[in-house]
Write an enzyme that holds these catalytic residues in place. Structure first.
Site, short mmCIF file in Angstrom:
data_model
loop_
_atom_site.label_atom_id
_atom_site.label_comp_id
_atom_site.label_asym_id
_atom_site.label_seq_id
_atom_site.Cartn_x
_atom_site.Cartn_y
_atom_site.Cartn_z
N CYS A 96 0.85 -1.19 0.00
CA CYS A 96 0.00 0.00 0.00
C CYS A 96 0.89 1.26 0.00
O CYS A 96 1.97 1.26 -0.61
CB CYS A 96 -0.94 -0.09 1.20
SG CYS A 96 -2.44 0.91 1.17
N VAL A 97 0.51 2.30 0.70
CA VAL A 97 1.29 3.53 0.68
C VAL A 97 2.57 3.45 1.51
O VAL A 97 3.32 4.44 1.59
CB VAL A 97 0.46 4.77 1.10
CG1 VAL A 97 -0.60 5.05 0.04
CG2 VAL A 97 -0.18 4.58 2.47
#
Lengths: 224, 224
Positions: free
Chosen positions: A102-103
């Site tokens: 993800c981020v």
């Protein structure tokens, strides 16, 4: 049996499944020893009302063979956090696999580890990858040398299985997969931005807009 | 917005993804308030080296609208734990949805809540369902009235999306699904016992044999 030191970084306001998905998979890698590192041993609040207990501080970790950085809105606070970035760079220098879900990719990016790399992140943030010198590759799990990045949240489970297969072979990965009965059957086909209904995608883009802008604001000075 | 009290039971030696998967999904249900209940507020160790912090004790919970019991090897210790079973019965009496993931089904079963119900559990334990008066239905998520049971570990994510759709409608579920980028892409097709390679299945059956026997030993007296 060969030991594998599998290290995760956790931090306030992470998306817990970014971390707990790959943790479940990678903790079943034969020979795995999992390390859950944070700035202190205090409970770490997640996005779900659940707090997690780290078992290592950043200064008290062995060299990891695999470093994994999960994501969550809290990542934006790490982009200029030198203690965290030093830890990530130090571990990355000796790790065989430098990874994110993800981020979490932007923690690797802020540490300078994605320059010139193909990578991915949560679909709503992919346009920001060039700010850390990376090129977005449209895939759920992207490998470029020793850097492996996964897309949003649940991609960490697929990512974990790819890593188990890479490290211990296909049969080991299949054994983990059957153990966690990973035969996914989502009730709808809305999990990819290209196939989700337009109003669903639009509502999320609106919800994430402030966060995407906050990331952009934090990353632009790094790109300069 | 209507509030939904979503309550999970956690206990030592749970399989963390049985809990963290549906928690991630259900915490994004519009109006959800998540409660993580345990016998005390002390950290709860999981199967992964990760400890989780409950935010409620069993005696300090509101009435849940949805009760969810995750699984893990630790379930066997709950089958005769009257304080836990009393809590489960008390909450189930007022809940709209009585649910489990993986071998959490046997906590519902020990509390007498699966008698005459169609249900599922982790594939390696399905043969034990008749000991709690349930009939195994071969599906990833099984609904029989207000009782909804899910299969092993990762089925809890599909289960969570089914519940969000049931409670808040399809678009709400699709929004959660896209938010967590749930577009699964397992590297192998080994997640179902009917399709996993035979040696993979056999190795797990051997690994689980002692646990299955321990469950059987604990459940047989209840069936009598």
């Amino acid at each position: 049996m060969q030991q594998h030191e599998i290290g995760f970084l956790i931090f306030p306001n992470l998306t817990q499944l970014d971390f707990t998905g790959p943790l479940q998979v990678l903790s079943r890698l034969p020979g795995a020893r999992t390390h859950i590192a944070a700035k202190s041993l205090q409970p770490v609040p997640t996005d779900c009302g659940l707090s997690l207990l780290p078992n290592r501080t950043l200064d008290d970790c062995p060299q990891f063979d695999l470093l994994c950085i999960p994501g969550g809105f809290g990542v934006v606070d790490l982009i200029n956090d030198q203690a965290t970035l030093d830890f990530v760079r130090r571990q990355a220098a000796g790790a065989k696999y430098i990874t994110s879900v993800c981020v979490g990719a932007f923690v690797l990016g802020a540490a300078g580890l994605l320059r010139g790399k193909r990578a991915t992140t949560h679909w709503a943030y992919t346009e920001l990858l060039p700010l850390v010198g990376a090129t977005h590759e449209k895939a759920r799990v992207v490998r470029d040398g020793d850097v492996i990045t996964a897309g949003g949240v649940t991609s960490g489970i697929d990512f974990g299985l790819v890593l188990v297969s890479e490290i211990a072979g296909r049969q080991a990965a299949e054994t983990v997969q059957l153990g966690i009965e990973y035969d996914p059957d989502p009730p709808f086909d809305a999990g990819h931005p290209d196939r989700a209904p337009a109003p669903v995608r639009a509502s999320l883009e609106e919800r994430y807009a402030k966060s995407v802008q906050a990331y952009r604001n934090a990353l632009v000075p790094l790109a300069a």
